[in-house]
Design a protein around this motif. Structure first.
Motif, PDB file in Angstrom:
ATOM      1  N   GLY A  21      -2.849  91.300 146.427  1.00 17.23           N
ATOM      2  CA  GLY A  21      -1.715  90.778 145.667  1.00 17.23           C
ATOM      3  C   GLY A  21      -2.153  90.166 144.357  1.00 17.23           C
ATOM      4  O   GLY A  21      -1.534  90.388 143.307  1.00 17.23           O
ATOM      5  N   ALA A  22      -3.247  89.401 144.403  1.00 13.78           N
ATOM      6  CA  ALA A  22      -3.753  88.764 143.189  1.00 13.78           C
ATOM      7  C   ALA A  22      -4.300  89.793 142.201  1.00 13.78           C
ATOM      8  O   ALA A  22      -4.266  89.591 140.985  1.00 13.78           O
ATOM      9  N   ALA A  23      -4.782  90.916 142.728  1.00 12.60           N
ATOM     10  CA  ALA A  23      -5.361  91.954 141.863  1.00 12.60           C
ATOM     11  C   ALA A  23      -4.306  92.839 141.226  1.00 12.60           C
ATOM     12  O   ALA A  23      -4.630  93.696 140.395  1.00 12.60           O
ATOM     13  N   GLY A  24      -3.051  92.653 141.614  1.00 11.39           N
ATOM     14  CA  GLY A  24      -1.980  93.457 141.024  1.00 11.39           C
ATOM     15  C   GLY A  24      -0.850  93.767 141.966  1.00 11.39           C
ATOM     16  O   GLY A  24       0.271  94.019 141.543  1.00 11.39           O
ATOM     17  N   ALA A  40     -10.104 104.745 141.648  1.00  8.55           N
ATOM     18  CA  ALA A  40     -11.209 104.072 142.323  1.00  8.55           C
ATOM     19  C   ALA A  40     -11.514 102.723 141.680  1.00  8.55           C
ATOM     20  O   ALA A  40     -11.739 101.727 142.383  1.00  8.55           O
ATOM     21  N   GLY A  41     -11.514 102.683 140.357  1.00  5.21           N
ATOM     22  CA  GLY A  41     -11.862 101.456 139.650  1.00  5.21           C
ATOM     23  C   GLY A  41     -10.909 100.313 139.912  1.00  5.21           C
ATOM     24  O   GLY A  41     -11.292  99.140 139.807  1.00  5.21           O
ATOM     25  N   LEU A  42      -9.659 100.624 140.249  1.00  2.00           N
ATOM     26  CA  LEU A  42      -8.683  99.573 140.518  1.00  2.00           C
ATOM     27  C   LEU A  42      -8.978  98.811 141.796  1.00  2.00           C
ATOM     28  O   LEU A  42      -8.623  97.642 141.930  1.00  2.00           O
ATOM     29  N   VAL A  43      -9.627  99.481 142.743  1.00  2.00           N
ATOM     30  CA  VAL A  43      -9.728  98.920 144.092  1.00  2.00           C
ATOM     31  C   VAL A  43     -11.166  98.670 144.543  1.00  2.00           C
ATOM     32  O   VAL A  43     -11.441  97.673 145.219  1.00  2.00           O
ATOM     33  N   LEU A  46     -12.894  95.219 144.364  1.00  2.00           N
ATOM     34  CA  LEU A  46     -12.313  94.277 145.311  1.00  2.00           C
ATOM     35  C   LEU A  46     -12.861  94.496 146.713  1.00  2.00           C
ATOM     36  O   LEU A  46     -13.132  93.545 147.447  1.00  2.00           O
ATOM     37  N   LEU A  47     -13.060  95.766 147.093  1.00  2.00           N
ATOM     38  CA  LEU A  47     -13.603  96.069 148.415  1.00  2.00           C
ATOM     39  C   LEU A  47     -15.018  95.513 148.563  1.00  2.00           C
ATOM     40  O   LEU A  47     -15.400  95.035 149.630  1.00  2.00           O
ATOM     41  N   GLY A  48     -15.775  95.569 147.479  1.00  2.00           N
ATOM     42  CA  GLY A  48     -17.099  94.973 147.521  1.00  2.00           C
ATOM     43  C   GLY A  48     -17.035  93.476 147.731  1.00  2.00           C
ATOM     44  O   GLY A  48     -17.798  92.910 148.518  1.00  2.00           O
ATOM     45  N   ASP A  49     -16.111  92.820 147.039  1.00  2.00           N
ATOM     46  CA  ASP A  49     -15.950  91.372 147.189  1.00  2.00           C
ATOM     47  C   ASP A  49     -15.518  90.991 148.603  1.00  2.00           C
ATOM     48  O   ASP A  49     -15.892  89.932 149.109  1.00  2.00           O
ATOM     49  N   LEU A  50     -14.718  91.852 149.233  1.00  2.00           N
ATOM     50  CA  LEU A  50     -14.235  91.580 150.588  1.00  2.00           C
ATOM     51  C   LEU A  50     -15.259  91.937 151.659  1.00  2.00           C
ATOM     52  O   LEU A  50     -15.036  91.669 152.843  1.00  2.00           O
ATOM     53  N   GLY A  51     -16.360  92.548 151.253  1.00  2.00           N
ATOM     54  CA  GLY A  51     -17.376  92.938 152.226  1.00  2.00           C
ATOM     55  C   GLY A  51     -16.969  94.122 153.077  1.00  2.00           C
ATOM     56  O   GLY A  51     -17.483  94.312 154.183  1.00  2.00           O
ATOM     57  N   ALA A  78       0.838  99.338 149.612  1.00  2.00           N
ATOM     58  CA  ALA A  78       0.762 100.762 149.248  1.00  2.00           C
ATOM     59  C   ALA A  78      -0.372 100.982 148.249  1.00  2.00           C
ATOM     60  O   ALA A  78      -0.243 101.758 147.285  1.00  2.00           O
ATOM     61  N   ALA A  79      -1.480 100.273 148.458  1.00  2.00           N
ATOM     62  CA  ALA A  79      -2.606 100.348 147.530  1.00  2.00           C
ATOM     63  C   ALA A  79      -3.129 101.782 147.450  1.00  2.00           C
ATOM     64  O   ALA A  79      -3.290 102.444 148.477  1.00  2.00           O
ATOM     65  N   PRO A  80      -3.399 102.281 146.259  1.00  2.00           N
ATOM     66  CA  PRO A  80      -3.685 103.703 146.042  1.00  2.00           C
ATOM     67  C   PRO A  80      -5.124 104.089 146.370  1.00  2.00           C
ATOM     68  O   PRO A  80      -5.889 104.520 145.492  1.00  2.00           O
ATOM     69  N   TYR A  81      -5.509 103.933 147.611  1.00  2.00           N
ATOM     70  CA  TYR A  81      -6.896 104.216 147.986  1.00  2.00           C
ATOM     71  C   TYR A  81      -6.934 104.510 149.483  1.00  2.00           C
ATOM     72  O   TYR A  81      -6.332 103.778 150.273  1.00  2.00           O
TER      73      TYR A  81
END
Length: 311
Positions: A21-24, A40-43, A46-51, A78-81
């Motif tokens: 939500g905070a990312a967009g 890919a760059g949008l998400v 964030l996945l790296g930060d979330l582990g 509905a995140a595009p990934y």
């Protein structure tokens, strides 16, 4: 048998949902549709930060629950990934896609990744996405896959590859219901909120029963994979059939109560509905999934929570 997700998995899912939500939030899918190359760059940062890439859903029961919670959080926005497909990946692969026997497809356009594919009959392959000039708005990122056969798949591949995307679709149903409850509380007709009308309350209740029911079945199917049950593929197919049937009911009700605005780009429901389509029809829709389930279980039937699904 304990089919409840751990509190740690719930907390991880909530944190992932807040982070998205905070990312967009709703803007993520809109940006990706407008510029598929940015998908890919949008998400992925964030996945790296979330582990997310530290999770081992195949080797650790707690990590499998966290993977399910993360997939659900992605569905909520509905995140595009294809997060569920990435998390289900076997060793040496970037992701796992369950495909139809003919004309294999996946919602993986615009991602330069090496995919493992598996059919419901257990045929395994290595695939790359076929480039396409079709607009993401028309395809929801679905593209053909160029598959090279690689022998037989592990049964766990089929079960895991079916179950985790169901959690993504479950997250979409969570959000669709939330948006619709908010809409009927705010929308007024004849001086009263729509939510005051008994007919609206009945429709929302029926849709919520469907959503809550498949949430329970999703937890059971996940436990079945965790426990290494011989029936895990049957349970996964039964879950898929139940969740895509529930999606038909829930989204139909949500669109009905939203009215025409629910199909406009200004409404988040419109994006959720559109990007749920690949999850609902690939590798098979309701009829195809039901037929494959019937063929799979034969005369033995289902066990556990799913024993009543085909009644």
């Amino acid at each position: 048998m304990n089919i409840d997700l751990s509190e740690e998995a719930f907390a991880y899912g909530r944190e992932a949902q807040r982070a998205l939500g905070a990312a967009g939030g709703d803007e993520l899918v809109k940006r990706a549709e407008a510029d598929p190359a940015s998908r890919a760059g949008l998400v992925e940062p964030l996945l790296g930060d979330l582990g997310a890439w530290d999770l081992d859903p195949r080797g650790d029961a707690d990590d499998l629950e966290a993977a399910a919670a993360l997939s659900r959080a992605f569905g909520y926005w509905a995140a595009p990934y294809p997060i569920a497909e990435r998390l289900a990946r076997p060793a040496g692969s970037d992701g796992l896609v369950v495909v139809a026997d003919r004309h294999p497809e996946g919602a993986v356009a615009g991602l330069d990744l090496r995919w493992t594919t598996v059919t419901l009959d257990g045929a395994r392959g290595v695939a790359t996405a076929v480039p396409s000039d079709a607009r993401a708005r028309d395809t929801a990122f679905v593209t053909a896959l160029d598959v090279r056969s690689e022998g037989e798949a592990d049964v766990r591949d089929v079960a895991l590859g079916l179950v985790l995307p169901c959690w993504t679709l479950l997250g979409m149903l969570d959000r669709a219901m939330e948006l619709t409850r908010e809409h009927v509380l705010v929308r007024r007709q004849f001086g009263k909120p729509l939510a005051d009308k008994q007919g609206v309350q009945f429709q929302l209740t029926d849709a919520e029963v469907e959503r809550a029911g498949v949430a329970m079945l999703a937890r059971y199917a996940l436990w079945s994979v965790q426990d290494g049950r011989a029936e895990a593929v049957h349970d996964a197919l039964a879950l898929r059939l139940a969740v895509i049937e529930a999606a038909e009911t829930v989204l139909r009700t949500c669109h009905l109560l939203h009215g025409a605005v629910g199909f406009c780009d200004e409404a988040a429901l419109s994006w959720i509905s559109r990007y749920s389509q690949p999850l609902r029809r690939l590798p098979y829709g309701v009829s195809g999934t039901g037929a494959r389930l019937a063929r799979s279980i034969g005369r033995d039937g289902l066990t556990g929570l799913f024993s009543e699904v085909t009644a």
